[in-house]
Design an enzyme around this catalytic site. Structure first.
Site, PDB file in Angstrom:
ATOM      1  N   GLU A  45     -23.948  18.904 -51.399  1.00 58.47           N
ATOM      2  CA  GLU A  45     -23.842  18.545 -49.982  1.00 58.47           C
ATOM      3  C   GLU A  45     -24.945  19.220 -49.163  1.00 58.47           C
ATOM      4  O   GLU A  45     -25.490  18.621 -48.240  1.00 58.47           O
ATOM      5  CB  GLU A  45     -22.463  18.938 -49.428  1.00 58.47           C
ATOM      6  CG  GLU A  45     -21.357  17.978 -49.828  1.00 58.47           C
ATOM      7  CD  GLU A  45     -21.587  16.549 -49.336  1.00 58.47           C
ATOM      8  OE1 GLU A  45     -22.016  16.362 -48.192  1.00 58.47           O
ATOM      9  OE2 GLU A  45     -21.342  15.615 -50.120  1.00 58.47           O
ATOM     10  N   CYS A 197     -23.265  -0.970 -46.255  1.00 58.95           N
ATOM     11  CA  CYS A 197     -23.473  -0.982 -44.802  1.00 58.95           C
ATOM     12  C   CYS A 197     -24.802  -0.278 -44.500  1.00 58.95           C
ATOM     13  O   CYS A 197     -24.863   0.773 -43.872  1.00 58.95           O
ATOM     14  CB  CYS A 197     -22.305  -0.282 -44.090  1.00 58.95           C
ATOM     15  SG  CYS A 197     -22.265  -0.647 -42.335  1.00 58.95           S
ATOM     16  N   CYS A 204     -23.108  -7.584 -45.534  1.00 59.88           N
ATOM     17  CA  CYS A 204     -21.723  -7.780 -45.085  1.00 59.88           C
ATOM     18  C   CYS A 204     -20.937  -8.715 -46.021  1.00 59.88           C
ATOM     19  O   CYS A 204     -19.738  -8.554 -46.189  1.00 59.88           O
ATOM     20  CB  CYS A 204     -21.694  -8.327 -43.667  1.00 59.88           C
ATOM     21  SG  CYS A 204     -22.495  -7.235 -42.504  1.00 59.88           S
ATOM     22  N   CYS A 207     -19.032  -6.797 -48.431  1.00 59.69           N
ATOM     23  CA  CYS A 207     -18.308  -5.642 -47.894  1.00 59.69           C
ATOM     24  C   CYS A 207     -16.785  -5.851 -47.960  1.00 59.69           C
ATOM     25  O   CYS A 207     -16.286  -6.887 -47.517  1.00 59.69           O
ATOM     26  CB  CYS A 207     -18.739  -5.408 -46.450  1.00 59.69           C
ATOM     27  SG  CYS A 207     -17.897  -4.015 -45.704  1.00 59.69           S
ATOM     28  N   CYS A 213     -14.116  -6.113 -39.551  1.00 61.63           N
ATOM     29  CA  CYS A 213     -15.264  -5.407 -38.965  1.00 61.63           C
ATOM     30  C   CYS A 213     -15.735  -6.146 -37.713  1.00 61.63           C
ATOM     31  O   CYS A 213     -16.134  -7.300 -37.771  1.00 61.63           O
ATOM     32  CB  CYS A 213     -16.398  -5.310 -39.981  1.00 61.63           C
ATOM     33  SG  CYS A 213     -17.895  -4.661 -39.241  1.00 61.63           S
TER      34      CYS A 213
END
Ligand code: SF4
Length: 353
Positions: A45, A197, A204, A207, A213
């Site tokens: 991270e 995205c 899309c 998705c 959305c």
């Protein structure tokens, strides 16, 4: 919020859909996902802050090979960590890893803490990194808000404001959390942002949450998130670097370790000056006027700064030393900034010809 106000059912559906999508479509083979541990998640991270996955992969691999756990890392010197960080940029992150490793050794006996308050107080760990560690490594219910997640949320709820309302986005990110499988959910929303995205041209049609959305429904994916209009142009910093090659051995160049400040804190550097007058003074005071050659300039971009670097090369014709500088072999493993790595690589090619 500009879109529909989400209801509880809607939100549960959101995490459920992403978790089930992740099974066949998410990333499962990232090196920090294998034998997952808070240590690996923490290192990955931190490396992923401001840096893309494909850039991080070789660095992470080398890092955990050399330092497989907290104990090994806490016994390392900052210089050794900086060597592994060379080229990855944002060197303050490496310094914070080092500082954190010392705290983990002294305060937590080589164990990574499990409480949010303890994790967030560690150097270099903000709310999103703490949330990622808690959810991915401990499967706890904590939100994250990295760039990918922000984009998904803004598009899903059609949040148009270009002014980032962090508080609002954190609130939404928290509301979307499921009651279980938080580890999978966090990975799935990160993966959705990074694989589907996308910043430019989101796919899309592929998705899993396209049905609800708002940006997809209202054809707003091109305008959300709003592009940051850069009012201020990137500042350019002029630098003057001098390669001084040792008389006896051309592989030895004069270097000095940077102090604890600035963009390249604690890294080794060639004699470097911000003003032409300074580097002229250095040349004059050290009687280096002969054998000076112009080297190719380097332009290097950092997030907020463009560097325009003029380089000179001087081959010494007698043995001598310089106050506050050391001779370093260009094949030594030492922490270097990217422009210096570029210069050293060019020198190596010349010498090895
Ligand atoms: S439908 Fe399109 S804009 Fe909406 S979350 Fe999915 S990829 Fe992003």
């Amino acid at each position: 919020m500009n879109g529909e106000e989400p209801n509880k059912f809607h939100l549960n559906q959101f995490s459920r859909t992403l978790i089930s999508w992740h099974k066949n479509n998410g990333r499962h083979n990232l090196p920090w996902q294998k034998e997952i541990s808070p240590y690996k998640v923490w290192i990955s991270e931190v490396m992923l802050q401001q840096t893309q996955v494909k850039t991080v992969l070789p660095y992470f691999k080398k890092f955990v090979e050399k330092y497989p756990n907290i104990k090994a890392l806490s016994n390392a010197k900052l210089d050794d960590i900086l060597i592994l960080w060379t080229g990855l940029g944002y060197y303050r992150r490496a310094e914070n890893l080092y500082k954190t490793s010392q705290i983990l050794k002294e305060k937590y006996r080589y164990k990574f803490p499990e409480l949010y308050e303890d994790i967030i107080s560690l150097p270099g760990i903000g709310r999103s990194t703490a949330g990622a560690i808690l959810s991915l490594a401990y499967n706890k219910k904590y939100p994250i808000l990295d760039g990918n997640v922000k984009r998904v949320i803004k598009r899903y709820f059609a949040i148009r404001s270009s002014k980032e309302d962090e508080k609002n986005l954190w609130y939404i990110s928290e509301s979307l959390l499921p009651n279980k499988n938080n580890n999978i959910y966090t990975q799935s929303i990160m993966d959705l942002g990074s694989l589907v995205c996308l910043k430019n041209s989101p796919t899309c049609y592929a998705c899993p949450i396209k049905k609800n959305c708002m940006s997809n429904k209202l054809n707003l994916t091109n305008v959300i998130p709003a592009k940051n209009i850069k009012v201020n142009k990137k500042k350019t910093l002029k630098l003057y670097l001098i390669i001084i090659q040792n008389f006896k051995n051309k592989k030895l160049v004069l270097m000095k370790k940077n102090n604890n400040n600035g963009i390249w804190a604690n890294l080794w550097n060639l004699p470097s000056f911000e003003k032409k007058t300074e580097y002229k003074k250095f040349i004059k005071n050290n009687n280096l006027d002969s054998n000076i050659k112009k080297y190719d300039n380097i332009k290097h971009n950092l997030t907020h700064l463009s560097l325009d670097i003029d380089i000179l090369k001087i081959e010494l014709c007698k043995i001598r030393d310089f106050d506050n500088y050391s001779w370093k072999n260009i094949y030594d493993n030492i922490g270097l900034s990217k422009p210096v790595v570029m210069i050293i690589n060019k020198l190596k090619k010349e010498i090895d010809k």
